[in-house]
Design a protein around this motif. Structure first.
Motif, PDB file in Angstrom:
ATOM      1  N   ALA A 129       0.826  -1.219   0.000  1.00 29.66           N
ATOM      2  CA  ALA A 129       0.000   0.000   0.000  1.00 29.66           C
ATOM      3  C   ALA A 129       0.856   1.263   0.000  1.00 29.66           C
ATOM      4  O   ALA A 129       0.521   2.254  -0.666  1.00 29.66           O
ATOM      5  CB  ALA A 129      -0.922  -0.017   1.212  1.00 29.66           C
ATOM      6  N   GLN A 130       1.972   1.233   0.723  1.00 28.98           N
ATOM      7  CA  GLN A 130       2.852   2.406   0.767  1.00 28.98           C
ATOM      8  C   GLN A 130       3.462   2.679  -0.611  1.00 28.98           C
ATOM      9  O   GLN A 130       3.543   3.830  -1.050  1.00 28.98           O
ATOM     10  CB  GLN A 130       3.962   2.181   1.793  1.00 28.98           C
ATOM     11  N   ARG A 133       0.792   4.226  -2.867  1.00 23.73           N
ATOM     12  CA  ARG A 133       0.580   5.654  -2.560  1.00 23.73           C
ATOM     13  C   ARG A 133       1.694   6.499  -3.172  1.00 23.73           C
ATOM     14  O   ARG A 133       1.441   7.588  -3.703  1.00 23.73           O
ATOM     15  CB  ARG A 133       0.508   5.859  -1.048  1.00 23.73           C
ATOM     16  N   ASP A 136       1.033   6.871  -6.859  1.00 18.01           N
ATOM     17  CA  ASP A 136      -0.046   7.838  -7.101  1.00 18.01           C
ATOM     18  C   ASP A 136       0.454   9.269  -6.938  1.00 18.01           C
ATOM     19  O   ASP A 136       0.120  10.156  -7.738  1.00 18.01           O
ATOM     20  CB  ASP A 136      -1.207   7.582  -6.143  1.00 18.01           C
ATOM     21  N   GLU A 137       1.241   9.507  -5.883  1.00 17.87           N
ATOM     22  CA  GLU A 137       1.764  10.853  -5.640  1.00 17.87           C
ATOM     23  C   GLU A 137       2.709  11.288  -6.765  1.00 17.87           C
ATOM     24  O   GLU A 137       2.697  12.447  -7.198  1.00 17.87           O
ATOM     25  CB  GLU A 137       2.484  10.896  -4.294  1.00 17.87           C
TER      26      GLU A 137
END
Length: 212
Positions: A129-130, A133, A136-137
């Protein structure tokens, strides 16, 4: 579903329990059945034999009690395999009926004798998940130009299909085929030739097709 009706009451209850557990797990991830990916399917398979403490209540308790939990402990290998099979059957029906385009659990086979996962791909270096993210960023920081759109399209295709890297790189528009499932009018599949020269049709999510 017709096949399920021929099963015993015990088997039907077990299937319902497997699906309910998946729905609760997906909800905790902020997802639904239609948004689960191959990575999610792998994570759920591992979750079955190693659930977090807040999922477990070792003592029998009424469903209405506030201390009720969905699980009594980690599933055995055989129970986890049965759960994966029932979930796979559910997704297969949803794809055949046209409700979904792809079955993420088609890429998850079973748990081996040591509770290691038998998969159709190497997920030992999957993104957590990290990592997702961070991706996405990074994408959000890029200018909206052809390079970004190309990158987004490739990432979406990889996420939704679970294809290997060499499979992703080896296709053209000519490999797309109309989906054959009932109720899938207007949807497309990709003809993929994988290891051993085996050919399969991989459903393409409309959003991924639009990005491409």
């Amino acid at each position: 579903l017709t096949t399920l009706e021929m099963k015993s009451t015990h088997t039907q209850r077990a299937y319902a329990r497997d699906v309910e557990r998946l729905l609760l797990w997906a909800s905790e991830q902020g997802k639904t059945l239609s948004t689960l990916t191959v990575a999610d399917a792998v994570a759920h398979a591992r979750f079955l034999t190693n659930p977090p403490p807040h999922w477990v209540n070792p003592l029998p308790t009424e469903r209405s009690r506030p201390d009720w939990r969905p699980m009594r402990g980690p599933l055995t290998r055989s129970s986890a395999n049965r759960a994966l099979a029932s979930i796979g059957h559910l997704y297969g029906f949803l794809v055949e009926s046209g409700y979904l385009v792809a079955n993420p659990f088609a890429h998850v086979r079973s748990l081996g004798r040591s509770s290691t996962l038998h998969e159709r791909m190497d997920t030992r270096r999957s993104f957590n998940a990290q990592h997702l993210r961070a991706i996405d960023e990074y994408l959000a920081s890029l200018p909206d130009d052809p390079a970004k759109r190309r990158l987004v399209a490739l990432l979406m295709l990889a996420e939704y299909t679970g294809m290997r890297r060499f499979e992703l790189a080896g296709h053209t528009w000519g490999d797309l085929r109309p989906a054959q499932a009932s109720g899938a009018e207007g949807l497309m599949s990709l003809s993929v030739t994988g290891k051993g020269g085996r050919e399969r049709l991989v459903p393409i999510q409309p959003s991924a097709l639009e990005a491409l």
